[in-house]
Design a protein around this motif. Structure first.
Motif, PDB file in Angstrom:
ATOM      1  N   TRP A 496       0.814  -1.211   0.000  1.00  0.00           N
ATOM      2  CA  TRP A 496       0.000   0.000   0.000  1.00  0.00           C
ATOM      3  C   TRP A 496       0.854   1.270   0.000  1.00  0.00           C
ATOM      4  O   TRP A 496       0.327   2.376  -0.103  1.00  0.00           O
ATOM      5  CB  TRP A 496      -0.974   0.008   1.179  1.00  0.00           C
ATOM      6  CG  TRP A 496      -0.415  -0.541   2.465  1.00  0.00           C
ATOM      7  CD1 TRP A 496      -0.548  -1.814   2.928  1.00  0.00           C
ATOM      8  CD2 TRP A 496       0.374   0.169   3.432  1.00  0.00           C
ATOM      9  NE1 TRP A 496       0.107  -1.957   4.130  1.00  0.00           N
ATOM     10  CE2 TRP A 496       0.677  -0.747   4.456  1.00  0.00           C
ATOM     11  CE3 TRP A 496       0.851   1.471   3.525  1.00  0.00           C
ATOM     12  CZ2 TRP A 496       1.436  -0.395   5.571  1.00  0.00           C
ATOM     13  CZ3 TRP A 496       1.608   1.831   4.628  1.00  0.00           C
ATOM     14  CH2 TRP A 496       1.904   0.907   5.630  1.00  0.00           C
ATOM     15  N   ILE A 497       2.178   1.136   0.161  1.00  0.00           N
ATOM     16  CA  ILE A 497       3.076   2.259  -0.098  1.00  0.00           C
ATOM     17  C   ILE A 497       3.411   2.228  -1.584  1.00  0.00           C
ATOM     18  O   ILE A 497       4.044   1.279  -2.066  1.00  0.00           O
ATOM     19  CB  ILE A 497       4.360   2.179   0.746  1.00  0.00           C
ATOM     20  CG1 ILE A 497       4.031   2.307   2.235  1.00  0.00           C
ATOM     21  CG2 ILE A 497       5.342   3.280   0.331  1.00  0.00           C
ATOM     22  CD1 ILE A 497       5.260   2.221   3.144  1.00  0.00           C
ATOM     23  N   VAL A 498       2.940   3.230  -2.314  1.00  0.00           N
ATOM     24  CA  VAL A 498       3.070   3.213  -3.768  1.00  0.00           C
ATOM     25  C   VAL A 498       3.917   4.391  -4.236  1.00  0.00           C
ATOM     26  O   VAL A 498       4.046   5.413  -3.553  1.00  0.00           O
ATOM     27  CB  VAL A 498       1.679   3.245  -4.447  1.00  0.00           C
ATOM     28  CG1 VAL A 498       0.870   2.020  -4.078  1.00  0.00           C
ATOM     29  CG2 VAL A 498       0.925   4.514  -4.073  1.00  0.00           C
ATOM     30  N   THR A 499       4.487   4.214  -5.415  1.00  0.00           N
ATOM     31  CA  THR A 499       5.342   5.244  -6.007  1.00  0.00           C
ATOM     32  C   THR A 499       4.584   5.960  -7.105  1.00  0.00           C
ATOM     33  O   THR A 499       4.015   5.329  -7.997  1.00  0.00           O
ATOM     34  CB  THR A 499       6.626   4.620  -6.592  1.00  0.00           C
ATOM     35  OG1 THR A 499       7.289   3.875  -5.565  1.00  0.00           O
ATOM     36  CG2 THR A 499       7.556   5.705  -7.119  1.00  0.00           C
ATOM     37  N   ARG A 500       4.576   7.288  -7.023  1.00  0.00           N
ATOM     38  CA  ARG A 500       3.931   8.091  -8.052  1.00  0.00           C
ATOM     39  C   ARG A 500       4.829   8.175  -9.291  1.00  0.00           C
ATOM     40  O   ARG A 500       6.032   7.871  -9.227  1.00  0.00           O
ATOM     41  CB  ARG A 500       3.657   9.498  -7.526  1.00  0.00           C
ATOM     42  CG  ARG A 500       2.666   9.605  -6.373  1.00  0.00           C
ATOM     43  CD  ARG A 500       2.391  11.073  -6.121  1.00  0.00           C
ATOM     44  NE  ARG A 500       1.418  11.315  -5.063  1.00  0.00           N
ATOM     45  CZ  ARG A 500       1.737  11.748  -3.852  1.00  0.00           C
ATOM     46  NH1 ARG A 500       3.010  11.989  -3.538  1.00  0.00           N
ATOM     47  NH2 ARG A 500       0.794  11.965  -2.948  1.00  0.00           N
ATOM     48  N   THR A 504       7.860  10.286  -6.163  1.00  0.00           N
ATOM     49  CA  THR A 504       7.487  10.455  -4.761  1.00  0.00           C
ATOM     50  C   THR A 504       6.571   9.310  -4.341  1.00  0.00           C
ATOM     51  O   THR A 504       6.071   8.546  -5.167  1.00  0.00           O
ATOM     52  CB  THR A 504       6.780  11.804  -4.539  1.00  0.00           C
ATOM     53  OG1 THR A 504       5.586  11.850  -5.339  1.00  0.00           O
ATOM     54  CG2 THR A 504       7.708  12.960  -4.929  1.00  0.00           C
ATOM     55  N   HIS A 505       6.335   9.239  -3.030  1.00  0.00           N
ATOM     56  CA  HIS A 505       5.538   8.134  -2.507  1.00  0.00           C
ATOM     57  C   HIS A 505       4.249   8.631  -1.864  1.00  0.00           C
ATOM     58  O   HIS A 505       4.145   9.789  -1.451  1.00  0.00           O
ATOM     59  CB  HIS A 505       6.342   7.345  -1.463  1.00  0.00           C
ATOM     60  CG  HIS A 505       7.519   6.634  -2.028  1.00  0.00           C
ATOM     61  ND1 HIS A 505       8.751   7.237  -2.168  1.00  0.00           N
ATOM     62  CD2 HIS A 505       7.655   5.378  -2.515  1.00  0.00           C
ATOM     63  CE1 HIS A 505       9.602   6.393  -2.703  1.00  0.00           C
ATOM     64  NE2 HIS A 505       8.961   5.253  -2.929  1.00  0.00           N
ATOM     65  N   THR A 506       3.321   7.739  -1.773  1.00  0.00           N
ATOM     66  CA  THR A 506       2.076   8.003  -1.059  1.00  0.00           C
ATOM     67  C   THR A 506       1.512   6.675  -0.577  1.00  0.00           C
ATOM     68  O   THR A 506       2.162   5.629  -0.698  1.00  0.00           O
ATOM     69  CB  THR A 506       1.062   8.753  -1.949  1.00  0.00           C
ATOM     70  OG1 THR A 506      -0.033   9.193  -1.135  1.00  0.00           O
ATOM     71  CG2 THR A 506       0.535   7.872  -3.080  1.00  0.00           C
ATOM     72  N   ILE A 507       0.302   6.714  -0.023  1.00  0.00           N
ATOM     73  CA  ILE A 507      -0.345   5.505   0.496  1.00  0.00           C
ATOM     74  C   ILE A 507      -1.647   5.275  -0.255  1.00  0.00           C
ATOM     75  O   ILE A 507      -2.441   6.201  -0.441  1.00  0.00           O
ATOM     76  CB  ILE A 507      -0.621   5.638   2.009  1.00  0.00           C
ATOM     77  CG1 ILE A 507       0.704   5.642   2.775  1.00  0.00           C
ATOM     78  CG2 ILE A 507      -1.528   4.500   2.510  1.00  0.00           C
ATOM     79  CD1 ILE A 507       0.535   5.920   4.265  1.00  0.00           C
ATOM     80  N   ASP A 508      -1.860   4.040  -0.678  1.00  0.00           N
ATOM     81  CA  ASP A 508      -3.098   3.642  -1.351  1.00  0.00           C
ATOM     82  C   ASP A 508      -3.538   2.315  -0.757  1.00  0.00           C
ATOM     83  O   ASP A 508      -3.015   1.254  -1.108  1.00  0.00           O
ATOM     84  CB  ASP A 508      -2.868   3.512  -2.862  1.00  0.00           C
ATOM     85  CG  ASP A 508      -4.151   3.165  -3.613  1.00  0.00           C
ATOM     86  OD1 ASP A 508      -5.169   2.897  -2.960  1.00  0.00           O
ATOM     87  OD2 ASP A 508      -4.115   3.152  -4.860  1.00  0.00           O
ATOM     88  N   LEU A 509      -4.493   2.370   0.177  1.00  0.00           N
ATOM     89  CA  LEU A 509      -4.915   1.162   0.895  1.00  0.00           C
ATOM     90  C   LEU A 509      -5.543   0.128  -0.022  1.00  0.00           C
ATOM     91  O   LEU A 509      -5.572  -1.059   0.305  1.00  0.00           O
ATOM     92  CB  LEU A 509      -5.904   1.544   2.002  1.00  0.00           C
ATOM     93  CG  LEU A 509      -5.332   2.412   3.128  1.00  0.00           C
ATOM     94  CD1 LEU A 509      -6.434   2.798   4.101  1.00  0.00           C
ATOM     95  CD2 LEU A 509      -4.207   1.694   3.858  1.00  0.00           C
ATOM     96  N   SER A 510      -6.061   0.573  -1.174  1.00  0.00           N
ATOM     97  CA  SER A 510      -6.670  -0.387  -2.097  1.00  0.00           C
ATOM     98  C   SER A 510      -5.637  -1.329  -2.706  1.00  0.00           C
ATOM     99  O   SER A 510      -6.001  -2.352  -3.288  1.00  0.00           O
ATOM    100  CB  SER A 510      -7.420   0.345  -3.215  1.00  0.00           C
ATOM    101  OG  SER A 510      -6.515   1.006  -4.082  1.00  0.00           O
ATOM    102  N   GLN A 511      -4.367  -0.985  -2.579  1.00  0.00           N
ATOM    103  CA  GLN A 511      -3.302  -1.825  -3.128  1.00  0.00           C
ATOM    104  C   GLN A 511      -2.790  -2.866  -2.126  1.00  0.00           C
ATOM    105  O   GLN A 511      -1.847  -3.596  -2.426  1.00  0.00           O
ATOM    106  CB  GLN A 511      -2.127  -0.948  -3.586  1.00  0.00           C
ATOM    107  CG  GLN A 511      -2.488   0.048  -4.672  1.00  0.00           C
ATOM    108  CD  GLN A 511      -3.034  -0.633  -5.907  1.00  0.00           C
ATOM    109  OE1 GLN A 511      -2.441  -1.585  -6.425  1.00  0.00           O
ATOM    110  NE2 GLN A 511      -4.186  -0.155  -6.379  1.00  0.00           N
TER     111      GLN A 511
END
Length: 561
Positions: A496-500, A504-511
């Motif tokens: 759920w830590i994803v790379t744009r 940069t990074h962000t969080i996407d709980l759906s992943q």
């Protein structure tokens, strides 16, 4: 029966239903036990079912049979399963209705209503209700705004139902207005006569009622309201409009009615469907739906009682409350002391508090809390409301973020980023409200039957809402880039830590590999990051979540109804 003779018999049945006109004639004869060469009603129902969705066939059937004869068929002597026949007739009538112009809809509605209107025919109302609810059973109405049918309003809302073999909206409203002229109190009185211990009075009552289909409502509006509920915009227009020269909206008139249990369930389902239109893009539609929601909550709390509710009524009330998440959040937070929460209005000077639609001035917590209490003995109904509250918190946080910017260095209070409160306050309120529901449920049932997993996908609600808030903070750029490099056990990959695209990074709980475990993983990750970097933002984003959960749960568990 040999294979050859069985095949011949099957071919004969198919021939009998090969056109709508022939099928109508065959069924008319079969229900009287004559004229079909031994082919029974059940065989004809099965054979005709594949044709019920054909508009040409359906129109031929209704024309040949006569709309005024529909309600009598399921009650005829040779019918073993009147419910199955009513189901078929409902599908046929629904299909045919989608092809009629306004004049035909009106004449057909008058004919159908006329067939159940007179003394001696009132029992046919039960068959009509079974006929009208058949397509609704096949295409269950979506009465929750979280996934609102046609949230864009009007035509979209109704075309979604049309595509699923439902009745034409214009036919239903015409039929409802015709059926509204039949007095349910008179029917109720004669049913009482039929069930007395006085033979003469019993005979008198039974004559007035006639044959009826067991298990179905005697209220003339039950089936048609349930069918109208499959068309949210139609439900809204019908309930907020007036009939003929009446000076009161139908909602006001119908709220004076003495419903039986099934009738109240249908009425409440139609209300819940109508209030999905609170998300419409049309300001006029939104205002109508807002006002209806407020009036309906007050009506149900003040004028109905829990012993009148069926499971369908409870689901509809849950959906009505779910369609009013801002007001429910306000009501259940009435005693929340966090950040100067002092009144139930939710209309503080602080920009993070709700600006409510004017269904309550101020938001009155009493009817909302009373309805929530009545239906919380079923975990699924509680979960319906709580899911809506969590989603409302997410959308409110996004709205706040869209109107908030980070402070410029060197300005007053540049050490405070208002985006933190923009996220924290909506989620904190949701934590408090959802925990209040949890307390209500345990208090009502005497056992901990509250199903957390149905609400948030995780066994700990404040933990899950914390993960949602931290995801919003990540997407708003509130986390330090260094935070994403702290992963602890290198054997564990946080998907759920994803790379744009920009690196940069962000969080996407759906992943997340397992969505039910994501909240726990985020919680563990936050503890690691805080230990390694001391980043304060996590604590500020989730400030008072645990305390709010405890306080909300405690107050809900003490509510006495």
């Amino acid at each position: 029966m040999t294979g050859a003779s069985g095949a011949a018999a099957s071919a004969d049945v198919v021939e009998l239903v090969s056109s709508g006109g022939r099928a109508a004639q065959a069924l008319s004869e079969a229900v009287r036990g004559s004229g079909t060469g031994g082919v029974g009603v059940s065989e004809l129902v099965r054979a005709a079912a594949p044709y019920a969705g054909d508009p040409v066939w359906a129109n031929e059937f209704i024309t040949a049979l006569g709309a005024d004869n529909l309600t009598g068929l399921p009650l005829a002597g040779a019918v073993a399963d009147g419910q199955a026949l009513a189901h078929l007739l409902g599908r046929i009538l629904a299909t045919a209705s989608t092809t009629w112009n306004e004049d035909t809809r009106g004449s057909m509605a008058a004919a159908v209503a006329g067939s159940v209107a007179d003394k001696g025919e009132w029992g046919r109302i039960t068959a009509l209700n079974a006929i009208l609810t058949a397509p609704a059973a096949d295409t269950e109405a979506d009465t929750t705004g979280a996934e609102a049918v046609g949230a864009g309003g009007g035509e979209q809302a109704d075309s979604a139902a049309d595509a699923d073999d439902a009745f034409a909206p214009g036919f239903l409203t015409a039929l409802a207005d015709e059926l509204a002229g039949i007095d349910p109190d008179t029917i109720r009185r004669y049913r009482g006569y039929a069930n007395t211990s006085y033979p003469d009075l019993t005979h008198f009552g039974k004559q007035a009622i006639g044959g009826y289909l067991t298990g179905n409502s005697f209220d003339p509006l039950t089936g048609v309201l349930e069918a109208i509920a499959t068309h949210p915009q139609t439900a809204l227009d019908y309930l907020t409009g007036t009939a003929g020269d009446a000076d009161r909206p139908r909602f006001k008139q119908l709220s004076q009615r003495q419903w039986d249990q099934q009738g109240l369930a249908a009425y409440t389902t139609a209300i819940a469907a109508a209030t999905t239109q609170r998300t419409s893009t049309s300001p006029d539609t939104r205002q109508q739906a807002d006002q209806l929601a407020g009036q309906a909550i007050t009506y149900l709390a003040a004028s109905t009682t829990e012993d009148q509710y069926t499971p369908a009524t409870e689901r509809a009330i849950a959906n009505l409350l779910a369609n009013s998440p801002a007001e429910v959040t306000c009501a259940l937070n009435q005693d929340n002391p966090y950040k100067s929460w002092r009144t139930p209005t939710c209309d503080h000077a602080d920009s993070w508090f709700e600006r409510q639609p004017s269904i309550y001035e101020p938001v009155d917590p009493a009817p909302i809390t009373a309805l929530a209490w009545r239906i919380t003995d079923t975990p699924e109904t509680t979960s319906t409301i709580a899911n809506a509250l969590a989603e409302h918190a997410r959308t409110q946080a996004q709205t706040n973020l869209n109107t908030t910017t980070s402070p410029k260095p060197g300005t007053v209070n540049d050490d405070y980023d208002p985006r933190v409160d923009a996220i924290n306050i909506p989620y904190q309120r949701a934590v408090y409200a959802i925990s209040y529901l949890a307390g209500l449920t345990e208090n009502k049932t005497g056992t901990n039957t509250y199903n957390h997993a149905l609400i948030t996908g995780h066994t700990n609600d404040d933990n899950q809402l914390s993960a949602m808030a931290i995801q919003d903070a990540a997407n708003a750029g509130l986390l330090n880039p260094e935070d994403y490099t702290i992963t602890g056990d290198s054997s564990k990959t946080y998907t759920w830590i994803v790379t744009r695209p920009d690196g940069t990074h962000t969080i996407d709980l759906s992943q997340a590999d397992d969505p039910t475990m994501a909240a726990g993983e985020v919680s563990a990750w936050v503890r690691m990051v805080q230990a390694a970097t001391g980043d304060y933002v996590f604590k500020d984003i989730t400030d008072d979540f645990s305390g709010s959960y405890t306080r909300g749960y405690d107050l809900g568990s003490k509510y006495g109804g």
